[in-house]
Design an enzyme around this catalytic site. Structure first.
Site, PDB file in Angstrom:
ATOM      1  N   HIS A 165      41.939  47.030  38.674  1.00  0.00           N
ATOM      2  CA  HIS A 165      41.581  45.620  38.451  1.00  0.00           C
ATOM      3  C   HIS A 165      40.308  45.521  37.588  1.00  0.00           C
ATOM      4  O   HIS A 165      39.249  45.086  38.053  1.00  0.00           O
ATOM      5  CB  HIS A 165      41.357  44.964  39.820  1.00  0.00           C
ATOM      6  CG  HIS A 165      41.347  43.470  39.821  1.00  0.00           C
ATOM      7  ND1 HIS A 165      40.419  42.716  39.157  1.00  0.00           N
ATOM      8  CD2 HIS A 165      42.161  42.568  40.437  1.00  0.00           C
ATOM      9  CE1 HIS A 165      40.657  41.435  39.347  1.00  0.00           C
ATOM     10  NE2 HIS A 165      41.706  41.309  40.115  1.00  0.00           N
ATOM     11  N   GLU A 269      44.335  44.245  33.697  1.00  0.00           N
ATOM     12  CA  GLU A 269      44.516  45.155  34.829  1.00  0.00           C
ATOM     13  C   GLU A 269      45.818  45.943  34.678  1.00  0.00           C
ATOM     14  O   GLU A 269      46.900  45.356  34.736  1.00  0.00           O
ATOM     15  CB  GLU A 269      44.542  44.345  36.115  1.00  0.00           C
ATOM     16  CG  GLU A 269      43.379  43.373  36.268  1.00  0.00           C
ATOM     17  CD  GLU A 269      43.676  42.251  37.237  1.00  0.00           C
ATOM     18  OE1 GLU A 269      44.480  42.468  38.188  1.00  0.00           O
ATOM     19  OE2 GLU A 269      43.111  41.154  37.069  1.00  0.00           O
TER      20      GLU A 269
HETATM   21  O1  TA6 Z   1      44.224  39.889  39.346  1.00  0.00           O
HETATM   22  C1  TA6 Z   1      44.170  38.503  39.411  1.00  0.00           C
HETATM   23  C2  TA6 Z   1      44.001  38.096  40.855  1.00  0.00           C
HETATM   24  O2  TA6 Z   1      45.135  38.412  41.627  1.00  0.00           O
HETATM   25  C3  TA6 Z   1      43.673  36.611  40.884  1.00  0.00           C
HETATM   26  O3  TA6 Z   1      44.735  35.853  41.410  1.00  0.00           O
HETATM   27  C4  TA6 Z   1      42.397  36.550  41.738  1.00  0.00           C
HETATM   28  O4  TA6 Z   1      42.718  36.393  43.089  1.00  0.00           O
HETATM   29  C5  TA6 Z   1      41.775  37.908  41.416  1.00  0.00           C
HETATM   30  O5  TA6 Z   1      42.889  38.801  41.452  1.00  0.00           O
HETATM   31  C6  TA6 Z   1      40.601  38.312  42.274  1.00  0.00           C
HETATM   32  O6  TA6 Z   1      41.007  38.622  43.568  1.00  0.00           O
HETATM   33  P1  TA6 Z   1      39.837  38.992  44.632  1.00  0.00           P
HETATM   34  O7  TA6 Z   1      40.559  39.251  45.910  1.00  0.00           O
HETATM   35  O8  TA6 Z   1      39.122  40.204  44.095  1.00  0.00           O
HETATM   36  O9  TA6 Z   1      38.926  37.785  44.651  1.00  0.00           O
END
Ligand code: TA6
Length: 295
Positions: A165, A269
């Protein structure tokens, strides 16, 4: 502060003196500087010498145990997003919130290689009833090179999804584009009713919150802007790419992004998520690579 070997320093990272803080390893060699947290084997910082940082790290984040730091490269595993059947379980799995083991540190041609490992335990089994071993090799040279692997130690196959991520550091989201995903099918997580076969014939640009899961992605992407040198992202084995920027309103709701800082970050990601969930046979090991660097 402990010097493990030349170019390596082990220290505690704190936002406030009262924070418990996180154990991190700092690396400084002829190619780059980097910081990796033992919690989550999370790369927090990577910067090639004489270039702008590749990764973004929230200035508003508290460094505390069991909560993934906002920024760098959290590892989403063994599921991505909400748990498919148990919504009360942690979003993006548990790997990013747990302490990994730093198994090995070596230097090859002045590039540092750090090997982290996460083994299943009674705690992880309670969240995800499988025996596994995950590893992350971090190679720190003129590129940031990650190799993520999963070994199935069960007597039967299991399914998992994952994403590296990655939060990339940019000057201005309004003047930034992502290339390499032309005509690639995506699901807009903000408008899922539109289905997962949308695609666009021009580079991705940003005018509002974006949260897309691209599938059958080709593995080579660039983050470009007239304000800075491009960031190149090269992946192997990762058929999904999630492109996310929270924009102003969601970043305010998240609470660990300073006002306006959403304009200086962009998530691209690499992984295998949603329709690209992986089925791994008993005893099998699979690995994925991702490299990132600035021109
Ligand atoms: O990767 C995108 C995502 O799934 C968004 O929907 C948002 O929730 C982001 O990840 C961040 O997630 P987190 O749990 O780290 O706040």
């Amino acid at each position: 502060m402990q010097h493990l070997m030349s170019g390596i320093t082990h220290k505690k990272l704190k936002q406030r003196e009262t924070d418990v803080g996180l154990d991190v390893i700092e690396v400084d060699n002829q190619f780059c500087n980097a910081v990796i947290a033992v919690q989550g084997a999370q790369v927090l910082h990577y910067q090639q010498k004489h270039k702008a940082p590749v990764l973004w790290l929230s200035e508003a984040h508290r460094f505390q145990p069991t909560k993934a730091v906002r920024g760098g490269i959290p590892i989403c595993f063994p599921w991505f997003g909400g748990h498919p059947t148990q919504p009360d379980l942690p979003s993006h799995g548990f790997a990013r919130n747990r302490l990994w083991q730093l198994q090995d540190v070596t230097v090859q041609d002045d590039e540092h290689l750090l090997l982290f490992q996460l083994d299943s335990s009674d705690e992880t089994y309670a969240l995800w009833p499988h025996h596994f071993q995950a590893t992350l090799q971090v190679r720190l040279g003129a590129q940031l090179q990650l190799t993520f692997s999963v070994l199935n130690k069960d007597q039967h196959a299991f399914d998992f999804s994952f994403a590296l991520h990655s939060y990339f550091n940019i000057q201005d989201i309004h003047q930034t584009q992502v290339r390499g995903l032309l005509n690639t099918p995506f699901l807009d997580q903000l408008n899922p009713e539109k289905g997962d076969q949308q695609c666009e014939a021009q580079p991705i640009s940003f005018t509002a919150e974006m949260d897309r899961i691209y599938q059958q992605a080709q593995g080579s992407y660039q983050i470009v802007s007239p304000l800075e040198a491009p960031i190149h992202i090269e992946s192997t084995g990762c058929s999904s790419v999630v492109v996310w920027n929270p924009w102003a309103e969601k970043s305010a709701r998240l609470g660990d992004i300073a006002t306006g800082a959403w304009q200086n970050m962009l998530c691209v990601e690499c992984g295998c998520v949603a329709a690209a969930t992986v089925s791994l046979a008993a005893g099998q090991r699979i690995e994925y690579q991702m490299a990132a660097f600035r021109d």
